[in-house]
Design a protein around this motif. Structure first.
Motif, PDB file in Angstrom:
ATOM      1  N   ARG A  54      38.995  46.830  32.819  1.00  0.00           N
ATOM      2  CA  ARG A  54      38.631  47.111  34.205  1.00  0.00           C
ATOM      3  C   ARG A  54      38.004  45.896  34.872  1.00  0.00           C
ATOM      4  NH1 ARG A  54      36.101  53.186  33.154  1.00  0.00           N
ATOM      5  NH2 ARG A  54      38.102  54.332  33.335  1.00  0.00           N
ATOM      6  N   THR A  55      37.204  45.162  34.116  1.00  0.00           N
ATOM      7  CA  THR A  55      36.572  43.955  34.647  1.00  0.00           C
ATOM      8  C   THR A  55      37.612  42.882  34.961  1.00  0.00           C
ATOM      9  OG1 THR A  55      34.572  44.404  33.337  1.00  0.00           O
ATOM     10  CG2 THR A  55      34.834  42.173  34.221  1.00  0.00           C
ATOM     11  N   LEU A  56      38.553  42.691  34.035  1.00  0.00           N
ATOM     12  CA  LEU A  56      39.619  41.707  34.250  1.00  0.00           C
ATOM     13  C   LEU A  56      40.521  42.126  35.406  1.00  0.00           C
ATOM     14  CD1 LEU A  56      40.561  40.975  30.528  1.00  0.00           C
ATOM     15  CD2 LEU A  56      39.472  39.381  32.120  1.00  0.00           C
ATOM     16  N   GLU A  57      40.748  43.431  35.539  1.00  0.00           N
ATOM     17  CA  GLU A  57      41.561  43.934  36.642  1.00  0.00           C
ATOM     18  C   GLU A  57      40.860  43.680  37.972  1.00  0.00           C
ATOM     19  OE1 GLU A  57      43.712  48.124  38.078  1.00  0.00           O
ATOM     20  OE2 GLU A  57      42.291  48.122  36.410  1.00  0.00           O
ATOM     21  N   ARG A  58      39.562  43.902  38.019  1.00  0.00           N
ATOM     22  CA  ARG A  58      38.797  43.662  39.248  1.00  0.00           C
ATOM     23  C   ARG A  58      38.865  42.185  39.653  1.00  0.00           C
ATOM     24  NH1 ARG A  58      34.382  46.016  41.884  1.00  0.00           N
ATOM     25  NH2 ARG A  58      35.332  47.954  41.192  1.00  0.00           N
ATOM     26  N   TYR A  71      49.092  47.615  31.270  1.00  0.00           N
ATOM     27  CA  TYR A  71      48.568  46.460  31.993  1.00  0.00           C
ATOM     28  C   TYR A  71      49.505  45.264  31.818  1.00  0.00           C
ATOM     29  CZ  TYR A  71      44.136  49.023  32.231  1.00  0.00           C
ATOM     30  OH  TYR A  71      43.165  49.966  32.480  1.00  0.00           O
ATOM     31  N   GLN A  72      49.480  44.383  32.807  1.00  0.00           N
ATOM     32  CA  GLN A  72      50.184  43.114  32.713  1.00  0.00           C
ATOM     33  C   GLN A  72      49.251  42.021  33.236  1.00  0.00           C
ATOM     34  OE1 GLN A  72      53.304  44.226  35.659  1.00  0.00           O
ATOM     35  NE2 GLN A  72      52.679  42.369  36.752  1.00  0.00           N
ATOM     36  N   LEU A  73      49.604  40.775  33.008  1.00  0.00           N
ATOM     37  CA  LEU A  73      48.786  39.680  33.511  1.00  0.00           C
ATOM     38  C   LEU A  73      48.773  39.712  35.036  1.00  0.00           C
ATOM     39  CD1 LEU A  73      49.884  36.776  31.134  1.00  0.00           C
ATOM     40  CD2 LEU A  73      47.777  38.119  31.039  1.00  0.00           C
ATOM     41  N   GLY A  74      47.612  39.382  35.618  1.00  0.00           N
ATOM     42  CA  GLY A  74      47.459  39.446  37.063  1.00  0.00           C
ATOM     43  C   GLY A  74      47.928  38.184  37.768  1.00  0.00           C
ATOM     44  N   TYR A  75      48.181  38.317  39.050  1.00  0.00           N
ATOM     45  CA  TYR A  75      48.715  37.199  39.829  1.00  0.00           C
ATOM     46  C   TYR A  75      47.677  36.110  40.075  1.00  0.00           C
ATOM     47  CZ  TYR A  75      52.567  40.403  40.453  1.00  0.00           C
ATOM     48  OH  TYR A  75      53.612  41.261  40.210  1.00  0.00           O
ATOM     49  N   LYS A  76      46.422  36.417  39.839  1.00  0.00           N
ATOM     50  CA  LYS A  76      45.389  35.391  39.963  1.00  0.00           C
ATOM     51  C   LYS A  76      45.671  34.241  39.001  1.00  0.00           C
ATOM     52  CE  LYS A  76      41.455  33.751  41.460  1.00  0.00           C
ATOM     53  NZ  LYS A  76      41.242  33.364  42.884  1.00  0.00           N
ATOM     54  N   LEU A  77      46.272  34.565  37.869  1.00  0.00           N
ATOM     55  CA  LEU A  77      46.595  33.529  36.884  1.00  0.00           C
ATOM     56  C   LEU A  77      47.647  32.568  37.423  1.00  0.00           C
ATOM     57  CD1 LEU A  77      46.617  35.713  33.650  1.00  0.00           C
ATOM     58  CD2 LEU A  77      44.929  33.996  34.292  1.00  0.00           C
TER      59      LEU A  77
END
Length: 272
Positions: A54-58, A71-77
């Motif tokens: 949840r923290t990584l998602e936020r 879950y998948q890797l977020g676009y922030k990466l």
């Protein structure tokens, strides 16, 4: 573990370490993972894992699939990856050389470094007629079965070569992959004698390449360039000529050897 490593480990923030381990769970073969799968891979309770997710998602580093519990890797990466690439001047400096090699040979040209005992692909130049070009920046592959990897590995200190083998093993990808330590050491010796590495279907079937390292003033390999093509296009009689082209370009990149990721990581490990 050495005392210095123990001291450094003691100063790490446990929750951040666990969070980075979660990101490491995602691979091209496993782009989406459930809470249960991640928890099982890490060997930690689901409740702890869920809080971290949840923290990584936020923070945008993970993305939960809509309507699914995966879950998948977020676009922030992707944003961070762009910033990192822009901060590596060696890529911008090397691009004209990659283009020159590609025009002369008609083959794929790769610019690489190494990190954590694996080849790190920084950039590639493809033939204009190739269909399905894609960004290879950030991809990693084993060192022992790739042209660039063997070119760099041949000039590593023996203790570092042993570390790479011990950490990653010698998995067979094709019938031509070297999976014996003694055979690999002999191949690396041949590479040093030739001055360049050859990969003939060792990592990918039907692929042949010639590669040469970029070395710093001490002789340490911080990067490598390769010319890669099919078995039909990469004829044996062309390899020497291709090696001469690579030699000239690698010599041109030598003054910038300390700008490759491998050089930066080595400087940190040596406390420079």
């Amino acid at each position: 573990m050495k005392k210095s490593e123990q001291s450094a480990a003691a100063n790490l923030v446990g929750s951040v370490v666990k969070a980075t381990r979660i990101l490491d769970c995602f691979t091209p073969a496993q782009p989406r993972l459930s809470l249960a799968q991640i928890s099982q891979q890490l060997g930690q309770p689901k409740s702890t894992t869920l809080n971290l997710l949840r923290t990584l998602e936020r923070g945008g580093l993970l993305l939960r699939a809509q309507g699914e519990q995966t879950y998948q890797l977020g676009y922030k990466l992707m944003e961070l990856s762009y910033c990192l690439r822009a901060s590596l001047p060696i890529i911008q400096y090397a691009m004209p050389f990659l283009e020159e090699i590609q025009i002369k040979t008609g083959e794929i040209v790769y610019l690489t470094s190494h990190i954590n005992g694996r080849v790190l692909y920084l950039e590639a130049m493809y033939p204009s007629i190739r269909i399905g070009n894609y960004s290879i920046t950030g991809k990693t592959l084993p060192m022992y079965c790739t042209g660039c990897g063997k070119a760099m590995m041949a000039y590593l200190p023996q203790e570092e070569i042993d570390f790479v083998i011990d950490r990653w093993g010698l998995q067979g990808f094709t019938p031509n992959t070297i999976t014996d330590r003694d055979v690999l050491n002999a191949e690396l010796n041949s590479t040093r004698q030739r001055g360049y590495a050859i990969d003939i279907e060792e990592e990918s079937p039907g692929v042949k390449c010639v590669a040469m390292p970029v070395r710093d003033s001490s002789g340490y390999p911080t990067g490598a360039l390769s010319i890669s093509g099919t078995l039909m296009s990469m004829k044996d009689e062309l390899l020497e000529d291709y090696a001469k082209i690579l030699s000239r370009i690698c010599n041109s990149l030598t003054p910038y050897a300390d700008q490759f990721p491998a050089a930066q990581m080595r400087a940190i490990s040596l406390g420079r």
